[in-house]
Design an enzyme around this catalytic site. Structure first.
Site, PDB file in Angstrom:
ATOM      1  N   ASN A  21      48.913 -10.022 -16.116  1.00 24.03           N
ATOM      2  CA  ASN A  21      49.832 -10.147 -17.272  1.00 24.03           C
ATOM      3  C   ASN A  21      51.311 -10.587 -16.941  1.00 24.03           C
ATOM      4  OD1 ASN A  21      51.053  -7.980 -20.139  1.00 24.03           O
ATOM      5  ND2 ASN A  21      50.209 -10.240 -20.053  1.00 24.03           N
ATOM      6  N   CYS A  55      44.966 -11.856 -18.720  1.00 29.41           N
ATOM      7  CA  CYS A  55      44.552 -12.229 -17.293  1.00 29.41           C
ATOM      8  C   CYS A  55      44.672 -11.120 -16.527  1.00 29.41           C
ATOM      9  CB  CYS A  55      45.727 -13.342 -16.958  1.00 29.41           C
ATOM     10  SG  CYS A  55      47.323 -12.720 -17.186  1.00 29.41           S
ATOM     11  N   CYS A  65      51.778 -14.108 -15.260  1.00 26.65           N
ATOM     12  CA  CYS A  65      51.592 -15.492 -15.207  1.00 26.65           C
ATOM     13  C   CYS A  65      51.002 -16.133 -16.448  1.00 26.65           C
ATOM     14  CB  CYS A  65      51.035 -15.826 -14.028  1.00 26.65           C
ATOM     15  SG  CYS A  65      51.994 -15.484 -12.450  1.00 26.65           S
ATOM     16  N   ARG A  66      49.614 -16.139 -16.302  1.00 20.96           N
ATOM     17  CA  ARG A  66      48.825 -16.824 -17.086  1.00 20.96           C
ATOM     18  C   ARG A  66      48.940 -16.477 -18.671  1.00 20.96           C
ATOM     19  NH1 ARG A  66      43.742 -16.521 -13.937  1.00 20.96           N
ATOM     20  NH2 ARG A  66      44.478 -14.670 -13.417  1.00 20.96           N
ATOM     21  N   SER A  67      48.655 -15.119 -18.970  1.00 17.98           N
ATOM     22  CA  SER A  67      48.586 -14.715 -20.276  1.00 17.98           C
ATOM     23  C   SER A  67      49.831 -14.593 -21.172  1.00 17.98           C
ATOM     24  CB  SER A  67      47.553 -13.419 -20.565  1.00 17.98           C
ATOM     25  OG  SER A  67      48.387 -12.212 -19.739  1.00 17.98           O
ATOM     26  N   ASP A  98      44.409 -18.995 -11.328  1.00 15.26           N
ATOM     27  CA  ASP A  98      45.403 -18.172 -11.069  1.00 15.26           C
ATOM     28  C   ASP A  98      46.526 -18.779 -10.174  1.00 15.26           C
ATOM     29  OD1 ASP A  98      47.026 -15.899 -10.062  1.00 15.26           O
ATOM     30  OD2 ASP A  98      45.394 -14.678  -9.469  1.00 15.26           O
TER      31      ASP A  98
HETATM   32  P1  4NP Z   1      48.248 -13.612 -13.690  1.00 18.13           P
HETATM   33  O1  4NP Z   1      48.593 -13.788 -12.089  1.00 18.13           O
HETATM   34  O2  4NP Z   1      47.108 -12.849 -13.681  1.00 18.13           O
HETATM   35  O3  4NP Z   1      48.093 -15.057 -14.212  1.00 18.13           O
HETATM   36  O4  4NP Z   1      49.302 -12.559 -14.144  1.00 18.13           O
HETATM   37  C1  4NP Z   1      48.751 -12.907 -11.066  1.00 18.13           C
HETATM   38  C2  4NP Z   1      49.583 -11.742 -10.922  1.00 18.13           C
HETATM   39  C3  4NP Z   1      49.612 -10.915 -10.071  1.00 18.13           C
HETATM   40  C4  4NP Z   1      48.719 -10.557  -9.074  1.00 18.13           C
HETATM   41  C5  4NP Z   1      47.831 -11.707  -9.262  1.00 18.13           C
HETATM   42  C6  4NP Z   1      47.485 -12.576 -10.433  1.00 18.13           C
HETATM   43  N1  4NP Z   1      48.746  -9.651  -8.204  1.00 18.13           N
HETATM   44  O5  4NP Z   1      47.922  -9.745  -7.381  1.00 18.13           O
HETATM   45  O6  4NP Z   1      49.825  -8.804  -8.322  1.00 18.13           O
END
Ligand code: 4NP
Length: 157
Positions: free
Chosen positions: A12, A9, A14-16, A126
């Site tokens: 790294n 994702c 939240c989702r993945s 997201d």
């Molecule tokens: P992820 O979520 O891609 O599912 O881990 C996010 C985590 C951090 C950010 C965006 C999405 N960020 O902008 O820092």
């Protein structure tokens, strides 16, 4: 047969890592062996961090523990893994720029392609700027797709 799967994702956190933890939990529950699972982000800004506390809390409520430390995907991951499963189109685009040859792109899959109960979603949303419901929705989609992916893998020796 050994399967090596990398979920990807943006951050790294939240989702993945949630997909990684769910996939590991499902494969243990089903007694499947020979599956190696990891996760990574296209963005390096959270390197070394544990998953977002909101995602850890939501996953823990479903009996899933998340201990992954964030890292950025690198070109070498195309050699180490046989499936690179991305959460959204932006991930797909960034991951596709890594390998030197286009043939390697055959290893890149969209996570929602393994879902059977969320036909309205063409990507895993997201949850970072969402409330609790956003995290629950993501976990629902991830559980659905991980079941679908596991069903596709032949884990007999
Ligand atoms: P992820 O979520 O891609 O599912 O881990 C996010 C985590 C951090 C950010 C965006 C999405 N960020 O902008 O820092």
């Amino acid at each position: 047969m050994k399967h090596k799967i990398l979920f990807v994702c943006l951050g790294n956190i939240c989702r993945s890592p949630a997909a990684e933890a769910i996939m590991r939990s499902l494969s243990v529950k089903e007694g499947r062996i020979g599956i190696e699972i990891d996760s990574a982000g296209t963005y390096a800004g959270h390197t070394g961090e544990l998953p977002d506390p909101r995602m850890r809390r939501a996953a823990a409520a479903r009996g899933i523990e998340m201990t992954h430390r964030a890292r950025q995907i690198r070109e070498e991951d195309f050699e180490l893994f046989d499936r690179i499963v991305v959460m959204d189109d932006s991930n797909y685009e960034r991951v596709s720029r890594l390998p030197p040859d286009r043939a390697a792109l055959g290893k890149v899959y969209r996570f929602v392609g393994f879902c059977t109960h969320h036909p309205q979603w063409s990507y895993v949303p997201d949850p970072y700027y969402e409330g609790r419901e956003g995290f629950e929705l993501v976990l629902d989609i991830l559980e659905d797709g991980c079941r679908g992916l596991l069903a596709e893998l032949d884990t007999r020796e």
